[in-house]
Write a protein that holds these residues in place. Structure first.
Motif, PDB file in Angstrom:
ATOM      1  N   ALA A 279    -118.158 -21.598  47.527  1.00  0.00           N
ATOM      2  CA  ALA A 279    -117.640 -21.733  46.167  1.00  0.00           C
ATOM      3  C   ALA A 279    -116.810 -22.978  46.041  1.00  0.00           C
ATOM      4  CB  ALA A 279    -116.795 -20.515  45.790  1.00  0.00           C
ATOM      5  N   SER A 280    -116.888 -23.578  44.865  1.00  0.00           N
ATOM      6  CA  SER A 280    -115.994 -24.676  44.494  1.00  0.00           C
ATOM      7  C   SER A 280    -115.100 -24.156  43.368  1.00  0.00           C
ATOM      8  CB  SER A 280    -116.808 -25.881  44.010  1.00  0.00           C
ATOM      9  OG  SER A 280    -117.595 -26.391  45.073  1.00  0.00           O
ATOM     10  N   ILE A 281    -113.829 -24.530  43.423  1.00  0.00           N
ATOM     11  CA  ILE A 281    -112.845 -23.960  42.510  1.00  0.00           C
ATOM     12  C   ILE A 281    -111.998 -25.057  41.887  1.00  0.00           C
ATOM     13  CG2 ILE A 281    -110.786 -22.467  42.355  1.00  0.00           C
ATOM     14  CD1 ILE A 281    -111.947 -20.777  44.614  1.00  0.00           C
ATOM     15  N   GLY A 282    -111.724 -24.907  40.590  1.00  0.00           N
ATOM     16  CA  GLY A 282    -110.777 -25.759  39.885  1.00  0.00           C
ATOM     17  C   GLY A 282    -109.739 -24.885  39.205  1.00  0.00           C
ATOM     18  N   THR A 283    -108.473 -25.292  39.277  1.00  0.00           N
ATOM     19  CA  THR A 283    -107.388 -24.468  38.743  1.00  0.00           C
ATOM     20  C   THR A 283    -106.508 -25.288  37.811  1.00  0.00           C
ATOM     21  OG1 THR A 283    -107.354 -23.147  40.776  1.00  0.00           O
ATOM     22  CG2 THR A 283    -105.419 -22.999  39.343  1.00  0.00           C
ATOM     23  N   ALA A 284    -106.142 -24.671  36.683  1.00  0.00           N
ATOM     24  CA  ALA A 284    -105.182 -25.267  35.754  1.00  0.00           C
ATOM     25  C   ALA A 284    -104.037 -24.285  35.556  1.00  0.00           C
ATOM     26  CB  ALA A 284    -105.853 -25.577  34.419  1.00  0.00           C
ATOM     27  N   VAL A 285    -102.822 -24.817  35.423  1.00  0.00           N
ATOM     28  CA  VAL A 285    -101.614 -24.003  35.304  1.00  0.00           C
ATOM     29  C   VAL A 285    -100.981 -24.264  33.943  1.00  0.00           C
ATOM     30  CG1 VAL A 285     -99.346 -23.514  36.295  1.00  0.00           C
ATOM     31  CG2 VAL A 285    -101.277 -24.053  37.798  1.00  0.00           C
ATOM     32  N   SER A 286    -100.688 -23.206  33.199  1.00  0.00           N
ATOM     33  CA  SER A 286    -100.237 -23.353  31.817  1.00  0.00           C
ATOM     34  C   SER A 286     -98.913 -24.091  31.700  1.00  0.00           C
ATOM     35  CB  SER A 286    -100.104 -21.976  31.161  1.00  0.00           C
ATOM     36  OG  SER A 286     -99.044 -21.229  31.741  1.00  0.00           O
ATOM     37  N   LYS A 309    -116.681 -30.132  43.513  1.00  0.00           N
ATOM     38  CA  LYS A 309    -118.116 -30.281  43.821  1.00  0.00           C
ATOM     39  C   LYS A 309    -118.394 -31.686  44.342  1.00  0.00           C
ATOM     40  CE  LYS A 309    -120.138 -26.423  42.031  1.00  0.00           C
ATOM     41  NZ  LYS A 309    -121.076 -25.521  42.755  1.00  0.00           N
ATOM     42  N   ARG A 310    -117.849 -32.678  43.653  1.00  0.00           N
ATOM     43  CA  ARG A 310    -118.126 -34.061  44.045  1.00  0.00           C
ATOM     44  C   ARG A 310    -117.524 -34.388  45.399  1.00  0.00           C
ATOM     45  NH1 ARG A 310    -116.845 -34.841  38.558  1.00  0.00           N
ATOM     46  NH2 ARG A 310    -114.714 -35.506  39.128  1.00  0.00           N
ATOM     47  N   ALA A 311    -116.455 -33.678  45.766  1.00  0.00           N
ATOM     48  CA  ALA A 311    -115.792 -33.958  47.041  1.00  0.00           C
ATOM     49  C   ALA A 311    -116.487 -33.288  48.215  1.00  0.00           C
ATOM     50  CB  ALA A 311    -114.344 -33.499  46.969  1.00  0.00           C
ATOM     51  N   ALA A 314    -117.139 -26.307  48.439  1.00  0.00           N
ATOM     52  CA  ALA A 314    -116.287 -25.409  49.225  1.00  0.00           C
ATOM     53  C   ALA A 314    -114.842 -25.904  49.246  1.00  0.00           C
ATOM     54  CB  ALA A 314    -116.831 -25.245  50.644  1.00  0.00           C
ATOM     55  N   ARG A 315    -114.366 -26.328  48.093  1.00  0.00           N
ATOM     56  CA  ARG A 315    -113.023 -26.877  47.978  1.00  0.00           C
ATOM     57  C   ARG A 315    -112.319 -26.309  46.754  1.00  0.00           C
ATOM     58  NH1 ARG A 315    -115.562 -30.062  51.257  1.00  0.00           N
ATOM     59  NH2 ARG A 315    -114.460 -31.565  52.599  1.00  0.00           N
ATOM     60  N   ALA A 316    -110.986 -26.453  46.742  1.00  0.00           N
ATOM     61  CA  ALA A 316    -110.176 -26.006  45.611  1.00  0.00           C
ATOM     62  C   ALA A 316    -109.303 -27.170  45.150  1.00  0.00           C
ATOM     63  CB  ALA A 316    -109.301 -24.823  46.010  1.00  0.00           C
ATOM     64  N   THR A 317    -109.356 -27.445  43.845  1.00  0.00           N
ATOM     65  CA  THR A 317    -108.638 -28.592  43.294  1.00  0.00           C
ATOM     66  C   THR A 317    -107.844 -28.149  42.070  1.00  0.00           C
ATOM     67  OG1 THR A 317    -110.472 -30.022  43.987  1.00  0.00           O
ATOM     68  CG2 THR A 317    -108.896 -30.940  42.398  1.00  0.00           C
ATOM     69  N   SER A 327    -109.232 -32.505  52.493  1.00  0.00           N
ATOM     70  CA  SER A 327    -107.957 -31.841  52.749  1.00  0.00           C
ATOM     71  C   SER A 327    -107.859 -30.479  52.088  1.00  0.00           C
ATOM     72  CB  SER A 327    -106.807 -32.727  52.257  1.00  0.00           C
ATOM     73  OG  SER A 327    -106.888 -32.891  50.853  1.00  0.00           O
ATOM     74  N   ASP A 328    -108.724 -30.196  51.103  1.00  0.00           N
ATOM     75  CA  ASP A 328    -108.636 -28.947  50.367  1.00  0.00           C
ATOM     76  C   ASP A 328    -109.805 -28.031  50.653  1.00  0.00           C
ATOM     77  OD1 ASP A 328    -106.249 -29.595  49.047  1.00  0.00           O
ATOM     78  OD2 ASP A 328    -107.360 -30.893  47.690  1.00  0.00           O
ATOM     79  N   ALA A 329    -110.443 -28.228  51.778  1.00  0.00           N
ATOM     80  CA  ALA A 329    -111.524 -27.326  52.168  1.00  0.00           C
ATOM     81  C   ALA A 329    -110.934 -25.997  52.600  1.00  0.00           C
ATOM     82  CB  ALA A 329    -112.358 -27.951  53.286  1.00  0.00           C
ATOM     83  N   ALA A 330    -111.810 -25.013  52.822  1.00  0.00           N
ATOM     84  CA  ALA A 330    -111.360 -23.632  52.972  1.00  0.00           C
ATOM     85  C   ALA A 330    -110.728 -23.313  54.315  1.00  0.00           C
ATOM     86  CB  ALA A 330    -112.535 -22.697  52.725  1.00  0.00           C
ATOM     87  N   GLY A 331    -110.284 -24.249  55.033  1.00  0.00           N
ATOM     88  CA  GLY A 331    -109.659 -23.924  56.294  1.00  0.00           C
ATOM     89  C   GLY A 331    -108.146 -23.794  56.238  1.00  0.00           C
ATOM     90  N   ASN A 332    -107.539 -24.004  54.996  1.00  0.00           N
ATOM     91  CA  ASN A 332    -106.083 -24.098  54.926  1.00  0.00           C
ATOM     92  C   ASN A 332    -105.438 -22.995  54.104  1.00  0.00           C
ATOM     93  OD1 ASN A 332    -106.214 -26.529  56.360  1.00  0.00           O
ATOM     94  ND2 ASN A 332    -106.712 -27.645  54.466  1.00  0.00           N
ATOM     95  N   GLY A 333    -105.962 -21.802  54.124  1.00  0.00           N
ATOM     96  CA  GLY A 333    -105.398 -20.716  53.311  1.00  0.00           C
ATOM     97  C   GLY A 333    -104.024 -20.318  53.784  1.00  0.00           C
ATOM     98  N   ASP A 334    -103.231 -19.768  52.825  1.00  0.00           N
ATOM     99  CA  ASP A 334    -101.909 -19.288  53.219  1.00  0.00           C
ATOM    100  C   ASP A 334    -101.726 -17.858  52.751  1.00  0.00           C
ATOM    101  OD1 ASP A 334    -100.185 -21.302  50.715  1.00  0.00           O
ATOM    102  OD2 ASP A 334    -101.768 -19.862  50.549  1.00  0.00           O
ATOM    103  N   ALA A 335    -100.508 -17.438  52.405  1.00  0.00           N
ATOM    104  CA  ALA A 335    -100.166 -16.016  52.226  1.00  0.00           C
ATOM    105  C   ALA A 335    -101.054 -15.334  51.194  1.00  0.00           C
ATOM    106  CB  ALA A 335     -98.715 -15.904  51.799  1.00  0.00           C
ATOM    107  N   PRO A 336    -101.401 -14.056  51.433  1.00  0.00           N
ATOM    108  CA  PRO A 336    -102.240 -13.322  50.484  1.00  0.00           C
ATOM    109  C   PRO A 336    -101.491 -13.041  49.192  1.00  0.00           C
ATOM    110  CG  PRO A 336    -101.450 -11.849  52.194  1.00  0.00           C
ATOM    111  CD  PRO A 336    -101.050 -13.221  52.588  1.00  0.00           C
ATOM    112  N   LEU A 337    -102.256 -12.721  48.139  1.00  0.00           N
ATOM    113  CA  LEU A 337    -101.686 -12.443  46.829  1.00  0.00           C
ATOM    114  C   LEU A 337    -100.991 -11.101  46.814  1.00  0.00           C
ATOM    115  CD1 LEU A 337    -101.389 -13.038  43.811  1.00  0.00           C
ATOM    116  CD2 LEU A 337    -103.654 -12.076  43.452  1.00  0.00           C
ATOM    117  N   HIS A 338    -101.531 -10.115  47.492  1.00  0.00           N
ATOM    118  CA  HIS A 338    -101.022  -8.745  47.381  1.00  0.00           C
ATOM    119  C   HIS A 338     -99.719  -8.580  48.156  1.00  0.00           C
ATOM    120  CE1 HIS A 338    -104.752  -7.675  45.440  1.00  0.00           C
ATOM    121  NE2 HIS A 338    -105.402  -8.267  46.420  1.00  0.00           N
TER     122      HIS A 338
END
Length: 338
Positions: A279-286, A309-311, A314-317, A327-338
């Motif tokens: 998956a490729s992910i893009g996030t915006a914060v209000s 996608k262009r990078a 499997a990345r989150a931007t 640098s934002d590939a899926a190997g750098n996850g941190d604390a869970p949401l729950h």
């Protein structure tokens, strides 16, 4: 002609026969039912009843003539049920006969005293009214049940209108509704736009049934990685939108996104065959906007998604974030949401 007590009880179940001294000689069975604790016979009529109309009457002789007179009275002891009546003098030494009724308070009296049709004379119009009241109650009860069914059907229809039938997630319409409400309430939120990588290969190589299976599996993962207050929607095809209410911490959001990507990269078995997606992910914060607008936030999250996608997928931007390739590939996850 003198009527027997049984005949009087049948014709006038709420009658009172009062002697010249004002004492109650006999009462009808329904009237006695209103005061079951002790017999009314033998008590003084004006001790049992408060005479409200006509006023200024102290003895029955004041108005008990052969032509009859109308009365309005009520029990002195609780419940102080109001009654209407007609009094007729019976002649020298016989006293008076009073026939009582509930008038318009009959429905309340029926409920208070547990009366039935058998407590009224067969010719009493009250019986007809009770039938009408019962019919009205039955109609209102059926109407209530119908309204409840219609309400249930409406809720089910609305739920269906806001639900993606394949995955059980919210659909695009529901997503738009949630976004509009958050913007109107000026609530802080973040929006994560996710697009599956390599999903077309699954459909092309294993068929659309495999693709549907993957979408359902992805939906389960997204629900597991979010809270009950968040919204997970299938925006169409292999695109999903996650809306996090009151969560705008960017490092935490990055960790959630990368953890989702890691989980989606695990092979998904379908009929023994592994389906591989990412998956490729893009996030915006209000909170990054002076005045948040749903369309702008969606657009910026979409732009961030395609930057991922262009990078290399499997990345989150984040929207507006300079992308550092790798640098934002899926190997750098941190604390869970729950």
């Amino acid at each position: 002609m003198r009527l027997s007590p049984d005949a009087m009880a049948c014709l006038m179940p709420m009658h009172v026969w009062v002697c010249p001294k004002g004492l109650i000689r006999r009462v009808g069975p329904t009237l006695q039912k209103l005061r079951p604790a002790a017999p009314l016979a033998g008590r003084r009529f004006l001790d049992v009843f408060e005479l409200r109309r006509p006023r200024g009457v102290h003895t029955l002789d004041d108005f008990a003539g052969p032509e009859g007179a109308r009365l309005q009275l009520a029990f002195r002891s609780a419940p102080c049920t109001a009654l209407k009546g007609l009094i007729i003098g019976l002649g020298e030494g016989e006293g008076a006969l009073i026939n009582l009724s509930f008038g318009i308070s009959v429905v309340e009296a029926v409920a208070t005293y547990g009366l039935t049709v058998g407590d009224f004379a067969a010719t009493d119009l009250t019986v007809e009214m009770l039938y009408l009241v019962e019919a009205k109650s039955a109609v209102m009860e059926e109407s209530k049940k119908l309204n409840q069914r219609l309400q249930g059907a409406r809720i089910a229809a609305e739920e269906q209108a806001f639900t993606d039938t394949l995955t059980g997630l919210k659909n695009r319409r529901a997503m738009d509704h949630v976004l509009a409400r958050l913007v109107d309430e000026r609530r802080a939120f973040s929006l994560m736009h996710l697009d599956l990588d390599f999903f077309k290969d699954v459909n092309d190589n294993l068929g659309h049934a495999a693709g549907d299976h993957v979408l359902q599996h992805v939906a389960r993962i997204l629900v597991e990685e979010t809270r009950g207050t968040d919204t997970v929607a299938r925006a169409g095809g292999d695109e999903f939108v996650l809306i996090f209410r009151d969560l705008v911490d960017m490092p935490r959001l990055k960790g959630i996104a990368l953890r989702i990507i890691r989980r989606l990269e695990e092979p998904i078995l379908f009929n023994g065959e592994p389906c591989r997606v990412s998956a490729s992910i893009g996030t915006a914060v209000s909170t990054q906007y002076p005045a948040a607008e749903a369309a702008q936030i969606l657009h910026d999250a979409d732009m961030a998604l395609y930057a991922s996608k262009r990078a290399g997928r499997a990345r989150a931007t984040f929207a507006g974030e300079p992308l550092r390739r790798g640098s934002d590939a899926a190997g750098n996850g941190d604390a869970p949401l729950h």
